[in-house]
Every structure is written in C-alpha cells, then in structure tokens.
Design a protein around this motif. Sequence first.
Motif, mmCIF file in Angstrom:
data_model
loop_
_atom_site.group_PDB
_atom_site.id
_atom_site.type_symbol
_atom_site.label_atom_id
_atom_site.label_comp_id
_atom_site.label_asym_id
_atom_site.label_seq_id
_atom_site.Cartn_x
_atom_site.Cartn_y
_atom_site.Cartn_z
ATOM 1 N N ASN A 1 0.853 -1.181 0.000
ATOM 2 C CA ASN A 1 0.000 0.000 0.000
ATOM 3 C C ASN A 1 0.889 1.230 0.000
ATOM 4 O O ASN A 1 1.836 1.313 0.780
ATOM 5 N N PHE A 2 0.569 2.161 -0.872
ATOM 6 C CA PHE A 2 1.335 3.401 -0.923
ATOM 7 C C PHE A 2 0.372 4.544 -1.197
ATOM 8 O O PHE A 2 -0.536 4.433 -2.031
ATOM 9 N N SER A 3 0.558 5.660 -0.460
ATOM 10 C CA SER A 3 -0.310 6.819 -0.662
ATOM 11 C C SER A 3 0.473 8.098 -0.425
ATOM 12 O O SER A 3 1.526 8.096 0.228
ATOM 13 N N GLY A 4 -0.082 9.174 -0.937
ATOM 14 C CA GLY A 4 0.525 10.478 -0.734
ATOM 15 C C GLY A 4 -0.505 11.567 -0.928
ATOM 16 O O GLY A 4 -1.526 11.368 -1.592
ATOM 17 N N TYR A 5 -0.234 12.684 -0.319
ATOM 18 C CA TYR A 5 -1.108 13.835 -0.540
ATOM 19 C C TYR A 5 -0.307 15.117 -0.409
ATOM 20 O O TYR A 5 0.806 15.145 0.131
ATOM 21 N N THR A 6 -0.903 16.192 -0.921
ATOM 22 C CA THR A 6 -0.274 17.497 -0.844
ATOM 23 C C THR A 6 -1.367 18.553 -0.744
ATOM 24 O O THR A 6 -2.502 18.332 -1.166
ATOM 25 N N GLY A 7 -1.049 19.687 -0.160
ATOM 26 C CA GLY A 7 -2.051 20.736 0.010
ATOM 27 C C GLY A 7 -1.499 21.875 0.839
ATOM 28 O O GLY A 7 -0.290 22.026 1.010
ATOM 29 N N ASP A 8 -2.401 22.670 1.399
ATOM 30 C CA ASP A 8 -1.988 23.827 2.183
ATOM 31 C C ASP A 8 -3.192 24.343 2.965
ATOM 32 O O ASP A 8 -4.317 23.832 2.834
ATOM 33 N N TYR A 9 -2.956 25.369 3.755
ATOM 34 C CA TYR A 9 -4.030 26.042 4.478
ATOM 35 C C TYR A 9 -4.714 27.030 3.541
ATOM 36 O O TYR A 9 -4.041 27.790 2.818
ATOM 37 N N VAL A 10 -6.051 27.018 3.548
ATOM 38 C CA VAL A 10 -6.841 27.871 2.666
ATOM 39 C C VAL A 10 -7.847 28.624 3.525
ATOM 40 O O VAL A 10 -8.799 28.042 4.055
ATOM 41 N N SER A 11 -7.634 29.910 3.680
ATOM 42 C CA SER A 11 -8.471 30.693 4.579
ATOM 43 C C SER A 11 -8.486 32.146 4.126
ATOM 44 O O SER A 11 -7.552 32.621 3.475
ATOM 45 N N ASN A 12 -9.575 32.841 4.469
ATOM 46 C CA ASN A 12 -9.642 34.279 4.191
ATOM 47 C C ASN A 12 -9.364 35.110 5.441
ATOM 48 O O ASN A 12 -9.646 36.304 5.465
ATOM 49 N N ARG A 13 -8.791 34.486 6.458
ATOM 50 C CA ARG A 13 -8.543 35.181 7.724
ATOM 51 C C ARG A 13 -7.144 35.807 7.744
ATOM 52 O O ARG A 13 -6.332 35.555 8.628
ATOM 53 N N SER A 14 -6.888 36.617 6.743
ATOM 54 C CA SER A 14 -5.572 37.266 6.661
ATOM 55 C C SER A 14 -5.400 38.334 7.729
ATOM 56 O O SER A 14 -4.267 38.779 7.978
ATOM 57 N N ASP A 15 -6.501 38.750 8.388
ATOM 58 C CA ASP A 15 -6.374 39.710 9.479
ATOM 59 C C ASP A 15 -5.769 39.069 10.720
ATOM 60 O O ASP A 15 -5.280 39.770 11.618
ATOM 61 N N ILE A 16 -5.776 37.727 10.774
ATOM 62 C CA ILE A 16 -5.193 36.992 11.899
ATOM 63 C C ILE A 16 -3.882 36.333 11.498
ATOM 64 O O ILE A 16 -2.877 36.441 12.202
#
Length: 892
Positions: free
Chosen positions: A236-251
């Motif tokens: 079994n082999f798996s992988g993933y990729t991504g990032d944080y996605v938010s509109n809270r740039s004030d924080i």
Amino acid sequence: MKNKFLLEKVLIIISLSLFLNFQLFAGTTGKIAGKILDADNGEPLIGANVIILGTTLGGATDFEGNYFIINIPPGKYQVKASLVGYNSVITQNVQVNVDQTTKLDFSLQVEAVEMNDILVVATRPIVQKDLTSTQSNISGDDISMLPLESVQSVVNLQAGVVDGHFRGGRIGEVQYLIDGVSANDAFTGSPSMQAEVNSLQEVQVITGTFNAEYGDALSGIVNQVTKLAEDKYEFNFSGYTGDYVSNRSDIFQNIDNFSPTGVHNLQGTFSGPFPGAENVLKFFLSGRHIYDDGYIYGKRMFNPQDSSTFQTDPPIIRATGDDKYVPMNFNETLSLQGKLAFNVGNGKGLVLNALYSDNQYRDYDHIYQLNPDGDYKKFNKSYLLSASYTHVFSNSTFLDVIASGFYSDYKQYVYENPLDPRYVATSWKQGVSGDAFLTGGTENWHFYHTTKTFTGKLDLTSQISQVHQIKTGVEFKYHDVRYEDYQIVIDASTGYKPTLPSPGAFNNNFYESNPYQAAAYIQDKMELDYLIINFGVRFEYFQPDGKYLLNPNNIAALDDLSPPFPDSLFGTASAKYQFSPRLGISYPISKNGAIHVSYGHFFQIPPFEYLYRNPNFRVPLTGDFPENVGNTIGNADLEPQRTVMYEIGLQQEVFEGYGVTITGYLKDIRNLLGSELHVKNEYKKFSKMINIDYGSVKGITLSFEKRFSHGFSATVDYTYQDAKGNASDPNDAFRKAQASPPIETNKQLAPLDWDRTHSLNFTFTAGVPGDYIISSIGRWGTGLPYTPSIQDQRTGLENSDNRPSIFNVDLYMTKYFNVFDKQFSVFLKVFNLFDNANELEVFTDTGRAGYTLELTRSTQQPRGVNTTKEYFTRPDFYSAPRQIVLGASVEF
C-alpha cells in the motif's frame, strides 16, 4: 528545512529489525470462547474441533460443549467448527479485540449427506459483556474511513478525553504502548513516538480503571497494535499534498499565499512471507514522511545580528532582513517501522520489533515575529527495539518473554554549534520595550536530554478452567537519564565572543542518573454466564538514583562552594513502593445489556525532569533564566503520584446495530507534583518540587453508536465533567509568588485549566466500501476556564470565567477504482471545513482572542517598529485555519 533528512536516515530501514504476526505479547491479544451444541436436540457436543483458519490456533470442546482459544492477535478471522458425523460450520468476520473475549457459539447439524461447509457471517455485538471499565477498541479499518492523521487524533475523539487529558488528569498521566511496549519518555512522562495510522491494526484506549497488568499510569492506557503480515504479499502506498486555505488574513499573515506543497505526506506499507523462507519467516514494513509548514509565519525584517535602539530621536534601526515570510510552527517527521517473526514450530515464536522516529519542529514565540531566525528550533529522535519469545505450553497456557530498549534524544537551540559567531549578546534584545517585537537577538541557551530505558518482562497467561483465566507477570526497567543545559555567554569578559560557562556554574548544568523500577502483578478474569469479574493486584517499586538538599533555606551557602558538595548537606532518596488493588465487575442484565462497576488504585513516578532538575543547586540573584533552570530545584525523593478511580456504567443495545453506553466516574487524586516556595534572600525566591497538589474529578459520559449497515454508520459521544484541583501546573505556586503583588496559593479546589464542562464528538460515515466513502468528524465543546484580570491584577477568582466555545468539522471523501486487479483511490481531506476561528487562548481582560483593553489604554507607540494593534494580533491564540489536501493511493 523541508528536505533536511539525510540519506543515512532513509537507509536506517535496511538495518531495522523486522517483526510479524506470530504469537504476540500480553496486552496485545484477545480470546474467543463459546459453546457448541447439537442443532437438533440442543445437547452439548464433546470433542468438537474449533480452529481459526489461516493460523495454527484452535481448541476443542469439553464435556459441557465449551471451548476457548487464547493468544489471538486483534483482527477479523474465519473460525471453523467441526465434528465427525456433523456438517462443519465456518463463521466469517469474527472480530477479536485486545484484552476482550469474543463470544462465538455454534450449532452443528447431523451430516445426512455429504455437503460443503456451512458459511455464517458474524456480526460484532454492540454490547461487550466482559467489559468491566471504559475501553474503546478502534480498528485500523475504522480509522482509515475517517479524517484522522495520528494516534493522538484517534485518542482525542474518545469520550472523557480533552486534548490528551484523560478524565481531568494532567498531561503525562497516560501510558502509551506500541505492540505492548512503552513508548513514553521517562524524562518528560509523555510519548516520544507513536505508531502511524497506516500501520495500525487496532488502537485500544482505556479511559477508566485498567487491569493489574498495566502500570506506571494514573489516568489511562493507549495500546497501539500494529498490522500483521499475511500469507500473501500486500503493498500500500499513498501520498497527498495541500496547504491552508483561509480568508482570515487579518489573523494569519501570509495565509493568502497558497503553496501546493505547504503540506505534503508520503507513506506506505509492505508485508508478506520472506522469500525462500515462507513457512518460517514473515515481515511487515511501514514508513511515513510528513511535512507541514504550519499556519503561523514571521516576517524576516530583521536578522538576529541586527541591533536597533529606540531611545534616541530619531531611533536607530538596523534591518538587514530580506522581508521573506518564515514558517514559525513548522513540523517535519520521518517514521519507520519494521517487523520480523520466526515460526520455530510447536507454538513457539521469536519476534523482533523496531521503530524509528525523527521529528523537527518549532513552537511559535510571538516576540520573534519580525526576527524569526533568532528563536529556538527543536529536534527529537527516538528508537524502540524489542525482542519477544512466546512459548506455548498447551492450548490453555503460554509464556511471553520480552526484552526491549527505548532511546529518546531531545535537542533545543538556535544554532547547533554553541560557539557559532552568529550568537549575539542578550543585550541586543533590550533595544525595544513595551509591546514591541524584537528587532534582533538570539535565544542563548542549549538544552539536551537523552533517555535510555531497558526493559525485561515475563508474562504467563493460563486459562485454568472455562471460568478462570489467570495472568501473572514481572517487569524490570533500568533507566539511563542524561541532561545538559548551558547558556552561551557573550559580554565584555569574553571579548564579546560566544563562550561556554565553567561546569558547575548556575548556567551550565549536567547530570546523569540511573533509576530503576520493578513491578509484579497477578489477575484473574472470571467469566460466568451471569457475571464477569476482573480482579488483580499490582506491586510497583521505584529506586531513584539521586540526592536531595536537606534544607533548601540554606541554599545560599552553596554559592561559596564548588561541586562536589559535602554529603552532610544532602539526603539519599529512598525507595518507593505500593500495592494497588484493581476490581471490575460486569453483570449482564439481559441478552442485550450489561452493567459494570470498577475500582482501582494507581501509582506513577513523576517525570524524571522534576526529580533531578538544577543538579548544581544554583539559584542566581539576577538574570533572565528559563523557568526550568535557575528558579527551581528538583527533588529526587519525590513520592509517587496516586489516584483512586471509581466507575459505574451501562451498555445497552436499543435496536439491532444501535447501542447506547452511559458511564459515571469519580477520581480522587493525591500526591500530585507541586512546588514549595523558599527564599534565598530578601530579593530572590525559588521553589523546590514536592508532592503537595491534589484534585478531584467527576463526570458522566453518554455514547451512541450505529454500526455500519445500510450504507452508513455514526457515533456520538457526550461528556459532562467537573475537574478541579488546587493547581493545574507543578510550578503554579512559584509563579504566583513572583506576581506583583504576590498571589496567594489556592486552599480550595478551582477548575483546572483543561476543565471542559461539556464536550460533544460525532462521526458520520456513508458509502460503499471499495467504491466510495464520505465521512466527517465534528467536535463541539464549552470554553476552557481562565482567570480574569486587568493589567495583571486579578479581577476574579482563579479560573472563574470561560473562553468561548469551540466547534470544528473535518471532512474526508474518497473514490476507489480497480485497474488490472489493483485498487487505486483518490481522496480529499478538509480539516476545519468551515474555517472556524476557535479561540484557544484569550486576553484575560476581555475573555476574547481578538480584542484587549490594552488597545484603548495604550497612548504611546511601542518602542519598536510595530504598532500596538500589530503586537496584540495573536495568531497563536486561534486554532488552525482550514486545511485542504488532495491525494491518491494504490493497494495490491
């Protein structure tokens, strides 16, 4: 930072000792038992054979038609019952869980004509009638259908657990096991490594009273049982990729800069028979590498070697940074696991086990937001090696002999070389004042601690009759603990070059200690049709290897002496021991219901860091020192911490496949670690670690479960809890004494920092296994307590107010494809689906994370480059924003 793992770390897998699925050690196996009857007249059948297909495990019925099979690893099996003259019956999907008995009865028909075996599909009962305390067994299959990334996330989903705190207990009161061997670092009391979810066969979480075979824990047990090799090759082999996605740039600054590889993960498993030795040798391998940039960034406006001053008009600002964003709470982990086992025949098995973990990370420090390279980086490397030999005397008795070695190595520094010329004097951090970010400077301490634990263990299990299963064993642990810290001195006396202080100085500490532990236990599991009793007694012994200061009030006299100090000033720590009785009773009230009650005494040695802290017994009069260095002295003569737990519960199946569990619990906690205040002189206070803290916890849990059928499953767990104590942290008394004005220590119980009064967890899974799965996890909870204050002056009692409630939903979707007899899948995971900004920390003058009265009171610009609003924008006060990852897997 993302690719710093060297080739030698990857090559470690070649030398890892491997391990497999033959006989396993105590605490990692279960039991099947039942009765075989004649289908026509209901009479018991004598001498019927029962075997677990694909294994060498089996049993035979006695004169009353009863049988049992012990020492079964957790998982799903096919069980066959046969007798000459009767048709054989095979029951499929028989689930076996750790430390539990699976009831499986058969009815055999007289063989009138020759026919094929009769196939029956078992359903796991909702009510586990031999459960005498709160225990959850979560299978690897269940975990794989939910958005769960770690063992800790599985644990936190259980009723009564709040962010790793089991039923109101402190962090470090839980024993984490991997395949029956402790993975806790005795120095910190917390696990130094955990099994990866892709390698798990089952996770057993005990939040209530636990049997006598388990020790050195106050609040619970987490037993991670990893997968087993089969007779065929599996990959079994798996992988993933991504990032944080938010509109809270004030924080969160830089959150709108999406990076497809901000989070990436690769993991896999490979198992099967060893080529050329298929009948005697099998292997299991797993590995994972995960990197997460984190969601808190600093901006490199300044380098650590920059120095500014704001006392002049205009201010002198030296900023040589490149203004790039730098991750300030990143985490990178490489973990490897291997298993190998030899079947040497006649029920005997030799098992080797090896795990490796390498973790690099940072913890966010707010004042370094514009000088991110000046703060600490942290490194933790761990190994766990074990060998186990199982000798089966008969179908009813087996002996496990286990030897293991555990190694944990922790490092913390800014630059690895303590004489690195990039280190600067501490005065470089003093150019700013007020609510201002640092415009230069470095953290100038180095911290190192290494723990080696060698364990020997014997466990004997014997089913002496159909009713009584006896377990008894002994265990010995020998520890080698080494600790070192020192401050890099840079001032006029060193020519403003990095220099190490002399050994034995208050800012150069080293110690090595070799404490050891011993334990013995005996327990009897009595299983009757109308009553199940678990009764046992555990004896635990601890011999510290250390001395303690007899009269801390005379500590000033040590300033005129150099180590080694006269023996007359110290006492030798004495041995500690305790007998701990454990009792659990389950009473089946119907075919579909059972009541249980349990009671137990529990014993745990405090983390070693508190026993041997500040070995030079130096308390400097001036200077800015970490709390664990110059302000506290350890106490090698600390008593063990003790807890008495009580529990009563009801399990009930309300409809087929639907179950409800209600549990009430009470904990009385004594001898908790605390601090005792002492005075060196009129200007300096310090503390000594002693057993002074105490607490009391009571609560109710309500759990609902709908097993997977008709295309969906669901669980709901609600907890009401009242967790109170005189202190939440061992250093509480010292911190209160340092306040201005000093705060009186609690004489009455107050809510503990992790006292979440109401919490609710739920899971939902729908789909067709092998085709598609959609699942979600939701969590809601009332806010944790805090102490209201204005300008550091208390305006209410300790922990008398609460933060806002929290709510979070995670989502997992996957679609499977079969291509050339191989299963492929693509999946999407979304953590914090609704991008909720849960307020985990708050300003104590408003009770909110986004606003403080300091913004209205501040009339002067901070002596720095930031504004007051920028300083009081705290991204670390909030939970992680939405994270989205996309991945794929292949299995064959």
